[in-house]
Design an enzyme around this catalytic site. Structure first.
Site, mmCIF file in Angstrom:
data_model
loop_
_atom_site.group_PDB
_atom_site.id
_atom_site.type_symbol
_atom_site.label_atom_id
_atom_site.label_comp_id
_atom_site.label_asym_id
_atom_site.label_seq_id
_atom_site.Cartn_x
_atom_site.Cartn_y
_atom_site.Cartn_z
ATOM 1 C CG HIS A 51 73.945 -9.850 57.762
ATOM 2 N ND1 HIS A 51 72.691 -9.354 58.010
ATOM 3 C CD2 HIS A 51 74.753 -9.290 58.691
ATOM 4 C CE1 HIS A 51 72.741 -8.521 59.042
ATOM 5 N NE2 HIS A 51 73.983 -8.464 59.457
ATOM 6 C CD GLU A 53 70.596 -14.130 55.821
ATOM 7 O OE1 GLU A 53 69.635 -14.257 56.592
ATOM 8 O OE2 GLU A 53 71.691 -13.627 56.175
ATOM 9 C CB CYS A 76 68.192 -8.587 59.329
ATOM 10 S SG CYS A 76 69.172 -8.181 57.865
ATOM 11 C CB CYS A 86 69.244 -10.654 54.989
ATOM 12 S SG CYS A 86 70.990 -10.364 55.389
#
Length: 144
Positions: A51, A53, A76, A86
């Site tokens: 992801h 982040e 998330c 995240c």
């Protein structure tokens, strides 16, 4: 244009460059800013992992502590893979503020990512440049 808008536009550009390359996951951009300087930036990896982040925090390292993260889609709160979410990663990194363009309707976020951040004392803001970022997610069909 204020600084926050510029950072979010950069995050939107990062995400836009990944549209169509992230499988079932949305293309997300993340810019981490400390003292008015971008210290890290990333977009969702090819196929949807890692992801945005996650990648940006790895790049920022300890400098993320006290910084602000500009993210195009709500972080998330849970990962289907079982990896750290995240929102959890942002909290653990000590990020002081998270600015989100669009909320995520996925069952893995759906307001819970922002709730997790707020519960940990992280300042949050939603809706910055939502109109510009929303087009990134027009075709995104999250799990519900």
């Amino acid at each position: 244009m204020n600084g926050g808008e510029a950072w979010m536009r950069r995050a939107i550009g990062l995400a836009r460059d990944r549209v169509g390359q992230t499988g079932d996951n949305p293309a997300v951009g993340c810019v981490i800013v400390r003292d008015g300087v971008a210290i890290a930036e990333a977009a969702t990896g090819p196929g949807g992992r890692p992801h945005a982040e996650e990648l940006a925090l790895e790049m920022a390292g300890e400098a993320a502590r006290g910084a602000a993260a500009y993210v195009t889609l709500e972080p998330c709160a849970e990962r289907s893979s079982g990896a750290a979410a995240c929102a959890e990663r942002l909290v653990e990194a000590g990020v002081a503020r998270v600015v989100v363009a669009c909320e995520d309707a996925s069952v893995l976020a759906a307001g819970r990512g922002l709730e997790r951040l707020r519960a940990a004392g992280v300042a949050t803001e939603t809706g910055l440049l939502r109109g510009e970022a929303a087009g990134l997610y027009a075709a995104y069909r999250p799990r519900r």
